[in-house]
Design a protein around this motif. Structure first.
Motif, short mmCIF file in Angstrom:
data_model
loop_
_atom_site.label_atom_id
_atom_site.label_comp_id
_atom_site.label_asym_id
_atom_site.label_seq_id
_atom_site.Cartn_x
_atom_site.Cartn_y
_atom_site.Cartn_z
N ARG A 115 0.97 -1.42 -0.20
CA ARG A 115 0.18 0.00 0.12
C ARG A 115 1.11 1.38 -0.11
NH1 ARG A 115 -5.84 0.09 3.56
NH2 ARG A 115 -6.14 -1.67 2.33
N ARG A 116 1.96 1.37 0.93
CA ARG A 116 2.75 2.46 0.99
C ARG A 116 3.29 2.50 -0.25
NH1 ARG A 116 6.09 2.96 5.59
NH2 ARG A 116 8.28 1.28 4.69
N ARG A 117 4.16 1.24 -1.20
CA ARG A 117 4.40 1.81 -2.56
C ARG A 117 3.87 2.59 -3.09
NH1 ARG A 117 5.67 -3.61 -3.51
NH2 ARG A 117 7.27 -3.56 -2.17
N THR A 118 1.93 2.23 -2.96
CA THR A 118 1.61 2.66 -4.61
C THR A 118 1.17 3.61 -4.00
OG1 THR A 118 0.41 0.38 -4.48
CG2 THR A 118 -0.94 1.86 -5.07
N ALA A 119 1.21 4.09 -2.51
CA ALA A 119 0.94 5.59 -2.02
C ALA A 119 1.80 6.49 -2.79
CB ALA A 119 0.36 5.77 -0.79
N ALA A 120 2.78 5.82 -2.96
CA ALA A 120 4.89 6.99 -2.98
C ALA A 120 4.57 6.77 -4.59
CB ALA A 120 5.88 5.98 -2.92
N GLU A 121 4.14 5.69 -5.78
CA GLU A 121 3.62 5.40 -7.00
C GLU A 121 2.88 7.11 -7.47
OE1 GLU A 121 2.81 1.96 -7.82
OE2 GLU A 121 5.45 1.06 -7.80
N GLN A 122 1.57 7.02 -6.41
CA GLN A 122 0.58 8.07 -6.85
C GLN A 122 1.57 9.33 -6.87
OE1 GLN A 122 -2.37 6.67 -4.43
NE2 GLN A 122 -3.34 4.98 -5.99
N GLU B 273 4.14 10.39 -6.67
CA GLU B 273 4.81 10.60 -7.95
C GLU B 273 4.57 10.97 -9.65
OE1 GLU B 273 7.82 7.23 -8.71
OE2 GLU B 273 8.85 7.89 -7.16
N GLN B 274 3.55 10.75 -9.68
CA GLN B 274 2.48 10.56 -10.63
C GLN B 274 2.00 12.32 -10.54
OE1 GLN B 274 -0.21 7.08 -10.95
NE2 GLN B 274 1.92 5.85 -12.00
N LYS B 275 1.58 12.43 -9.61
CA LYS B 275 0.93 13.71 -9.67
C LYS B 275 1.42 14.36 -9.42
CE LYS B 275 -2.00 16.40 -5.54
NZ LYS B 275 -2.16 15.86 -4.30
N ALA B 276 3.11 14.37 -8.57
CA ALA B 276 3.74 15.67 -8.91
C ALA B 276 4.63 16.01 -10.76
CB ALA B 276 5.25 15.41 -8.03
N ALA B 277 4.79 14.75 -11.25
CA ALA B 277 5.26 14.79 -12.36
C ALA B 277 4.05 15.56 -12.89
CB ALA B 277 4.97 13.64 -13.07
N HIS B 278 2.95 15.07 -13.03
CA HIS B 278 1.51 16.15 -13.59
C HIS B 278 1.81 16.82 -13.52
CE1 HIS B 278 -2.32 16.02 -15.64
NE2 HIS B 278 -2.66 16.95 -14.34
N GLU B 279 1.65 17.65 -12.48
CA GLU B 279 1.11 19.08 -11.69
C GLU B 279 2.56 20.21 -12.06
OE1 GLU B 279 1.08 18.27 -7.89
OE2 GLU B 279 -1.38 18.41 -7.85
N SER B 280 3.58 18.75 -12.93
CA SER B 280 4.92 20.12 -13.46
C SER B 280 4.86 20.69 -14.85
CB SER B 280 6.05 18.90 -13.35
OG SER B 280 5.91 17.86 -13.27
#
Length: 280
Positions: free
Chosen positions: A262-269, A271-278
């Motif tokens: 679950r924590r790994r999934t949270a980390a991936e999400q 990262e994806q959110k940060a990449a999208h916002e950038s």
């Protein structure tokens, strides 16, 4: 009460439920042990004046000061409050009976809700440990409030009995209030069903009701009623060390695996959110 994303994967977790006897301490020490066993650097902070987590990890009462009381009130720095445990990679800030007085002493302090988060930041705890677990007292007082302000997320052990459902509702309301006013990162990372006895119709019904209401927030792994879990604290050991082949130990190993996923999934999400916002 739904999961929410945070800016980064959660590192600091409170193990909390205002109802006592639901398996908070057992979950805290055995999850900490399982994470340490796979190589994580783990700190367990015992914030319950009863000190059961400290006892269960073999920390003698004569060796518990300075501990969580001094750390919370700013009387001693992090380095002086941490003890090594018998478990490699697992360290502890123990609790002594003096912690019972913290509820009263905090009332008149400035920034009384932020004492723990500021103490952790001063000690750079997030950089030192992979995971920090905080075993909270069975109440929603100022000590628990300090924990909820300091953490990224809450794990809620829930006994498979009808009255336990009332406690999680009150905790969920408290979490939402703290999230809005004091800690925007805060969310409930999961509900862990404990003391499950599938031979009992009531236990099965409570589990079904919890899963129907909270959905994916409930861990797939459940912790069974198991006599070895009850015996282990008297030996100053987590059940994972006391008897790693028993049903309780095997359940906590599975819980730790699910927690890591679950924590790994949270980390991936995150990262994806940060990449999208950038992206402009």
């Amino acid at each position: 009460m739904t999961p929410s994303s945070s800016e980064s994967a959660p590192t600091v977790f409170a193990i909390a439920n205002q109802k006592g006897g639901v398996g908070k301490t057992t979950t805290a020490i055995n999850l900490a042990t399982a994470l340490a066993a796979v190589g994580e650097r783990v700190l367990l902070i015992d914030l319950d004046p009863q000190g059961n987590a400290s006892t269960s990890l073999g920390i003698a009462r004569s060796e518990r000061s300075p501990g969580s009381y001094e750390f919370l009130l700013g009387l001693s720095p992090l380095a002086e409050c941490v003890r090594t445990s018998r478990i490699p990679n697992l360290e502890v800030i123990p609790a002594a009976t003096s912690l019972a007085g913290a509820e009263i002493e905090l009332i008149d302090m400035e920034r009384r809700e932020h004492r723990l988060v500021e103490a952790l930041a001063t000690g750079d705890a997030r950089a030192r440990w992979t995971t920090i677990l905080i075993d909270c007292p069975p109440s929603l007082g100022l000590v628990t409030l300090n924990a909820l302000v300091a953490v990224d997320a809450v794990l809620v052990p829930l006994q498979a009995e009808f009255l336990a459902l009332e406690g999680i509702g009150a905790l969920g309301t408290t979490v939402e209030r703290i999230k809005k006013r004091l800690n925007p990162r805060l969310h409930i990372a999961g509900v862990v069903l404990t003391m499950v006895d599938r031979r009992m119709t009531l236990s099965q019904q409570v589990e079904a009701d919890v899963r129907a209401h909270y959905g994916e927030l409930v861990f797939g792994t459940t912790i069974p009623r198991n006599v070895r879990i009850a015996e282990a604290p008297s030996h100053g050991l987590p059940v994972l060390i006391y008897d790693n082949a028993c049903a309780g130990s095997q359940a906590y190993i599975l819980l730790a695996s699910e927690f890591i996923r679950r924590r790994r999934t949270a980390a991936e999400q995150a990262e994806q959110k940060a990449a999208h916002e950038s992206v402009p």
